[in-house]
Motif scaffolding. Structure first.
Motif, PDB file in Angstrom:
ATOM      1  N   SER A 130       0.757  -1.209  -0.008  1.00 45.15           N
ATOM      2  CA  SER A 130       0.168  -0.277  -0.072  1.00 45.15           C
ATOM      3  C   SER A 130       0.791   1.554   0.199  1.00 45.15           C
ATOM      4  CB  SER A 130      -0.799   0.029   1.283  1.00 45.15           C
ATOM      5  OG  SER A 130      -2.010  -0.873   0.790  1.00 45.15           O
ATOM      6  N   PHE A 131       2.362   1.256   0.823  1.00 45.23           N
ATOM      7  CA  PHE A 131       2.682   2.835   0.583  1.00 45.23           C
ATOM      8  C   PHE A 131       3.251   2.552  -0.289  1.00 45.23           C
ATOM      9  CE2 PHE A 131       2.851   2.650   5.539  1.00 45.23           C
ATOM     10  CZ  PHE A 131       2.287   3.383   5.591  1.00 45.23           C
ATOM     11  N   GLY A 132       4.160   1.700  -0.774  1.00 47.17           N
ATOM     12  CA  GLY A 132       3.899   1.005  -2.467  1.00 47.17           C
ATOM     13  C   GLY A 132       3.548   2.125  -3.310  1.00 47.17           C
ATOM     14  N   CYS A 133       2.412   1.702  -3.759  1.00 50.74           N
ATOM     15  CA  CYS A 133       1.618   2.000  -4.131  1.00 50.74           C
ATOM     16  C   CYS A 133       1.328   3.619  -3.863  1.00 50.74           C
ATOM     17  CB  CYS A 133      -0.100   1.596  -3.826  1.00 50.74           C
ATOM     18  SG  CYS A 133       0.184   0.011  -5.059  1.00 50.74           S
ATOM     19  N   LEU A 134       1.208   3.888  -3.051  1.00 53.74           N
ATOM     20  CA  LEU A 134       0.669   5.462  -2.378  1.00 53.74           C
ATOM     21  C   LEU A 134       2.466   6.313  -2.805  1.00 53.74           C
ATOM     22  CD1 LEU A 134      -0.619   5.432   0.814  1.00 53.74           C
ATOM     23  CD2 LEU A 134      -1.844   6.278  -1.004  1.00 53.74           C
ATOM     24  N   PHE A 135       2.855   5.674  -2.882  1.00 51.78           N
ATOM     25  CA  PHE A 135       4.233   6.135  -3.773  1.00 51.78           C
ATOM     26  C   PHE A 135       4.468   7.022  -5.495  1.00 51.78           C
ATOM     27  CE2 PHE A 135       6.866   5.356   0.435  1.00 51.78           C
ATOM     28  CZ  PHE A 135       6.965   6.533   0.767  1.00 51.78           C
ATOM     29  N   ASN A 136       3.916   5.475  -5.124  1.00 57.84           N
ATOM     30  CA  ASN A 136       3.828   5.273  -7.340  1.00 57.84           C
ATOM     31  C   ASN A 136       2.604   7.080  -7.398  1.00 57.84           C
ATOM     32  OD1 ASN A 136       5.747   2.877  -8.132  1.00 57.84           O
ATOM     33  ND2 ASN A 136       4.008   1.852  -7.275  1.00 57.84           N
ATOM     34  N   ILE A 137       1.889   6.715  -6.982  1.00 50.69           N
ATOM     35  CA  ILE A 137       0.585   7.765  -7.154  1.00 50.69           C
ATOM     36  C   ILE A 137       1.354   9.307  -6.718  1.00 50.69           C
ATOM     37  CG2 ILE A 137      -1.398   8.779  -6.595  1.00 50.69           C
ATOM     38  CD1 ILE A 137      -2.828   6.075  -6.186  1.00 50.69           C
ATOM     39  N   ILE A 138       2.297   9.356  -5.787  1.00 49.86           N
ATOM     40  CA  ILE A 138       2.669  10.883  -5.721  1.00 49.86           C
ATOM     41  C   ILE A 138       3.400  10.527  -6.817  1.00 49.86           C
ATOM     42  CG2 ILE A 138       4.201  11.736  -4.003  1.00 49.86           C
ATOM     43  CD1 ILE A 138       2.987  10.369  -1.560  1.00 49.86           C
ATOM     44  N   ILE A 139       4.325  10.133  -7.227  1.00 56.79           N
ATOM     45  CA  ILE A 139       5.386  10.243  -8.091  1.00 56.79           C
ATOM     46  C   ILE A 139       4.832  10.452  -9.838  1.00 56.79           C
ATOM     47  CG2 ILE A 139       7.712   9.235  -9.277  1.00 56.79           C
ATOM     48  CD1 ILE A 139       7.953   7.409  -6.833  1.00 56.79           C
ATOM     49  N   PHE A 140       4.003   9.490  -9.859  1.00 57.02           N
ATOM     50  CA  PHE A 140       3.513   9.594 -11.361  1.00 57.02           C
ATOM     51  C   PHE A 140       2.551  10.844 -11.323  1.00 57.02           C
ATOM     52  CE2 PHE A 140       4.352   5.246 -11.566  1.00 57.02           C
ATOM     53  CZ  PHE A 140       5.602   4.885 -12.470  1.00 57.02           C
ATOM     54  N   THR A 141       1.863  11.342 -10.643  1.00 55.81           N
ATOM     55  CA  THR A 141       1.347  12.656 -10.576  1.00 55.81           C
ATOM     56  C   THR A 141       2.646  14.248 -10.545  1.00 55.81           C
ATOM     57  OG1 THR A 141       0.790  12.602  -8.175  1.00 55.81           O
ATOM     58  CG2 THR A 141      -1.094  11.993  -9.733  1.00 55.81           C
ATOM     59  N   SER A 142       3.722  13.863 -10.625  1.00 58.37           N
ATOM     60  CA  SER A 142       4.806  15.010 -10.507  1.00 58.37           C
ATOM     61  C   SER A 142       4.608  15.490 -11.175  1.00 58.37           C
ATOM     62  CB  SER A 142       5.799  14.299 -10.024  1.00 58.37           C
ATOM     63  OG  SER A 142       6.726  13.513 -10.762  1.00 58.37           O
ATOM     64  N   LYS A 143       5.262  16.848 -11.655  1.00 60.06           N
ATOM     65  CA  LYS A 143       5.041  17.498 -12.999  1.00 60.06           C
ATOM     66  C   LYS A 143       6.213  17.314 -13.209  1.00 60.06           C
ATOM     67  CE  LYS A 143       9.146  21.052 -10.816  1.00 60.06           C
ATOM     68  NZ  LYS A 143       9.655  22.296 -10.568  1.00 60.06           N
ATOM     69  N   GLN A 144       7.337  16.685 -13.013  1.00 56.49           N
ATOM     70  CA  GLN A 144       8.083  15.584 -13.856  1.00 56.49           C
ATOM     71  C   GLN A 144       7.413  14.551 -15.120  1.00 56.49           C
ATOM     72  OE1 GLN A 144       8.976  16.207 -11.349  1.00 56.49           O
ATOM     73  NE2 GLN A 144      10.828  16.903 -10.738  1.00 56.49           N
ATOM     74  N   LEU A 145       6.160  14.473 -14.480  1.00 57.80           N
ATOM     75  CA  LEU A 145       6.222  12.874 -15.489  1.00 57.80           C
ATOM     76  C   LEU A 145       4.023  12.812 -15.872  1.00 57.80           C
ATOM     77  CD1 LEU A 145       7.438  10.084 -13.683  1.00 57.80           C
ATOM     78  CD2 LEU A 145       8.030  10.811 -15.603  1.00 57.80           C
ATOM     79  N   PHE A 184       0.901   4.002 -16.058  1.00 57.34           N
ATOM     80  CA  PHE A 184       1.634   3.160 -15.374  1.00 57.34           C
ATOM     81  C   PHE A 184       0.562   4.151 -12.942  1.00 57.34           C
ATOM     82  CE2 PHE A 184       5.538   2.460 -16.616  1.00 57.34           C
ATOM     83  CZ  PHE A 184       5.818   1.448 -16.267  1.00 57.34           C
ATOM     84  N   LEU A 185       0.065   5.063 -13.561  1.00 59.19           N
ATOM     85  CA  LEU A 185      -0.481   5.645 -12.337  1.00 59.19           C
ATOM     86  C   LEU A 185      -1.859   4.898 -12.502  1.00 59.19           C
ATOM     87  CD1 LEU A 185      -1.299   7.958 -10.546  1.00 59.19           C
ATOM     88  CD2 LEU A 185      -2.099   9.185 -12.306  1.00 59.19           C
ATOM     89  N   CYS A 186      -2.240   4.952 -13.420  1.00 54.10           N
ATOM     90  CA  CYS A 186      -3.641   4.140 -13.565  1.00 54.10           C
ATOM     91  C   CYS A 186      -4.190   2.720 -12.860  1.00 54.10           C
ATOM     92  CB  CYS A 186      -4.206   4.017 -14.915  1.00 54.10           C
ATOM     93  SG  CYS A 186      -5.093   5.255 -14.685  1.00 54.10           S
ATOM     94  N   THR A 187      -2.162   1.785 -13.094  1.00 46.83           N
ATOM     95  CA  THR A 187      -2.661   0.883 -12.405  1.00 46.83           C
ATOM     96  C   THR A 187      -2.072   0.454 -11.077  1.00 46.83           C
ATOM     97  OG1 THR A 187      -0.762   0.434 -14.613  1.00 46.83           O
ATOM     98  CG2 THR A 187      -0.844  -1.546 -12.735  1.00 46.83           C
ATOM     99  N   SER A 188      -1.369   1.615 -10.742  1.00 47.45           N
ATOM    100  CA  SER A 188      -0.712   1.946  -8.880  1.00 47.45           C
ATOM    101  C   SER A 188      -2.063   2.112  -8.343  1.00 47.45           C
ATOM    102  CB  SER A 188       0.107   2.723  -8.892  1.00 47.45           C
ATOM    103  OG  SER A 188       1.408   2.889  -9.679  1.00 47.45           O
ATOM    104  N   LEU A 189      -2.790   2.964  -9.562  1.00 45.53           N
ATOM    105  CA  LEU A 189      -4.376   2.748  -8.075  1.00 45.53           C
ATOM    106  C   LEU A 189      -5.527   1.535  -7.771  1.00 45.53           C
ATOM    107  CD1 LEU A 189      -5.975   5.991  -9.660  1.00 45.53           C
ATOM    108  CD2 LEU A 189      -5.107   6.003  -7.907  1.00 45.53           C
ATOM    109  N   PHE A 190      -5.466   0.911  -9.525  1.00 44.34           N
ATOM    110  CA  PHE A 190      -6.149  -0.338  -8.972  1.00 44.34           C
ATOM    111  C   PHE A 190      -4.880  -1.473  -7.925  1.00 44.34           C
ATOM    112  CE2 PHE A 190      -8.208   1.576 -12.097  1.00 44.34           C
ATOM    113  CZ  PHE A 190      -9.732   0.471 -12.192  1.00 44.34           C
ATOM    114  N   GLU A 191      -3.666  -1.509  -8.062  1.00 46.23           N
ATOM    115  CA  GLU A 191      -3.012  -2.107  -6.933  1.00 46.23           C
ATOM    116  C   GLU A 191      -3.768  -1.695  -5.745  1.00 46.23           C
ATOM    117  OE1 GLU A 191      -0.034  -3.560  -9.619  1.00 46.23           O
ATOM    118  OE2 GLU A 191       1.694  -2.109  -8.763  1.00 46.23           O
ATOM    119  N   LEU A 192      -3.250  -0.594  -5.733  1.00 44.31           N
ATOM    120  CA  LEU A 192      -4.347  -0.006  -4.166  1.00 44.31           C
ATOM    121  C   LEU A 192      -5.231  -0.927  -3.549  1.00 44.31           C
ATOM    122  CD1 LEU A 192      -2.691   1.445  -1.779  1.00 44.31           C
ATOM    123  CD2 LEU A 192      -3.702   3.065  -3.105  1.00 44.31           C
ATOM    124  N   CYS A 193      -6.318  -0.655  -4.823  1.00 36.38           N
ATOM    125  CA  CYS A 193      -7.815  -0.969  -4.490  1.00 36.38           C
ATOM    126  C   CYS A 193      -7.709  -2.654  -3.837  1.00 36.38           C
ATOM    127  CB  CYS A 193      -8.628  -0.612  -5.269  1.00 36.38           C
ATOM    128  SG  CYS A 193      -9.024   1.037  -6.229  1.00 36.38           S
TER     129      CYS A 193
END
Length: 328
Positions: A29-44, A53-62
């Motif tokens: 869960s922490f890994g998925c949350l970090f993914n969400i933060i990173i993939f919503t950053s201004k760089q990506l 990848f962001l959508c994948t992390s959201l569904f994995e968290l669910c």
């Protein structure tokens, strides 16, 4: 088989289930949350591959929060809802099947996106746009919801929440093997290797003059190669985990209706729990694989952590002013 072996195997099963769930759910869960933060950053955030990848992390968290916590409640806190409430059994099975299927195909879409982005053909590169990614994600979710409806119809609370024995158990096993494992993972590998070939061809092309566009293309190729490296590493681990998980589930579901001894039933429970370990491992691994595989991912994550640290430092003096300082 003597009773001591059966008792030891039952204890090993309980230990394996307890340790895996209590570790993988928070870590994943922490890994998925970090993914969400990173993939919503201004760089990506404007990158179509990062959006997949962001959508994948959201569904994995669910899956980790809903499926993992409900299984934890059933196996370690005495909840009987999944084995006694028919509607809850069907809804949980449907959501786990649909969300898991959609998450797998989001990774495939990321592989296709990278392949198109590195193509020498302009019309193929046009596929790799964030607005197109938004539409494809919506379509994928709709398709995943529709094709998983069979699990809502044919799952029943029998010795747990399992597919109906017989023809559907065989169908569900084939569905797990082909539709959620072999097919998407094979296509991910194919498109990832194809992307590497596109990058190699782009580097070998003769450029008339070194312009700003050429430098921009070089920077783009570095970003694409980092994303492809993340994707290919993820695919390799996913294949190994999926094959193990699907083999365990296939054996368990297809032999549920066969008469077995007490020891063989204990062995079957061990195999099923072993498959569960790999199920939740599969949805907990992405952040850690991205971190190990990609310099770009580590760089963005480091920048986010540094920004958070500096903001925290700016806030601390305002909240920790000594009373003598206020008087002065």
């Amino acid at each position: 088989m003597n009773s001591s072996s059966e008792v030891n195997l039952a204890l090993a099963t309980d230990w394996m289930s307890t340790i895996s769930l209590f570790i993988l759910i928070p870590v994943g869960s922490f890994g998925c949350l970090f993914n969400i933060i990173i993939f919503t950053s201004k760089q990506l955030k404007k990158n179509s591959c990062a959006f997949y990848f962001l959508c994948t992390s959201l569904f994995e968290l669910c899956i980790l929060c809903f499926g993992g916590i409900s299984r934890l409640a059933t196996e370690h806190f005495g909840s009987t809802l999944i084995s006694q409430n028919r509607m809850y059994c069907k809804i949980r099975s449907y959501l786990m099947t649909a969300i898991g299927t959609i998450a797998v195909y989001f990774v495939l879409l990321a592989a296709i996106d990278r392949c198109m982005a590195t193509s020498i053909h302009v019309r193929y590169r046009a596929f790799s746009q964030i607005k197109i990614a938004h539409r494809i994600v919506i379509g994928t979710i709709i398709i995943g919801i529709v094709i998983s409806i069979h699990s809502f119809i044919f799952f029943e609370p029998q010795l747990g929440c399992i597919p109906q024995p017989g023809v559907y158990a065989l169908f569900y096993s084939v569905y797990l093997i082909v539709c959620t494992s072999i097919l998407p993972d094979s296509l991910i590998l194919i498109f990832s290797l194809w992307t590497f070939q596109n990058i190699k061809r782009a580097r070998l092309r003769n450029v008339a003059n070194q312009t700003i566009n050429a430098l921009h293309q070089q920077r783009m190729q570095k970003t694409e190669s980092q994303l492809v490296k993340m994707m290919l590493t993820l695919a390799l681990f996913s294949i190994l985990i999926d094959l193990t998980k699907v083999s365990c589930y296939t054996y368990y579901f297809m032999t549920t209706n066969i008469s077995k001894s007490s020891y063989q039933q204990t062995v079957d429970v061990f195999i099923f729990q072993f498959g569960n370990v790999f199920l939740y491992l599969n949805y907990s691994k992405s952040f850690y694989i991205y971190t190990l595989a990609s310099h770009l991912f580590r760089k963005v994550f480091s920048e986010i952590m540094q920004n958070f640290y500096h903001k925290l430092l700016r806030l601390l003096p305002k909240n920790n002013i000594h009373p003598i300082t206020i008087i002065q």
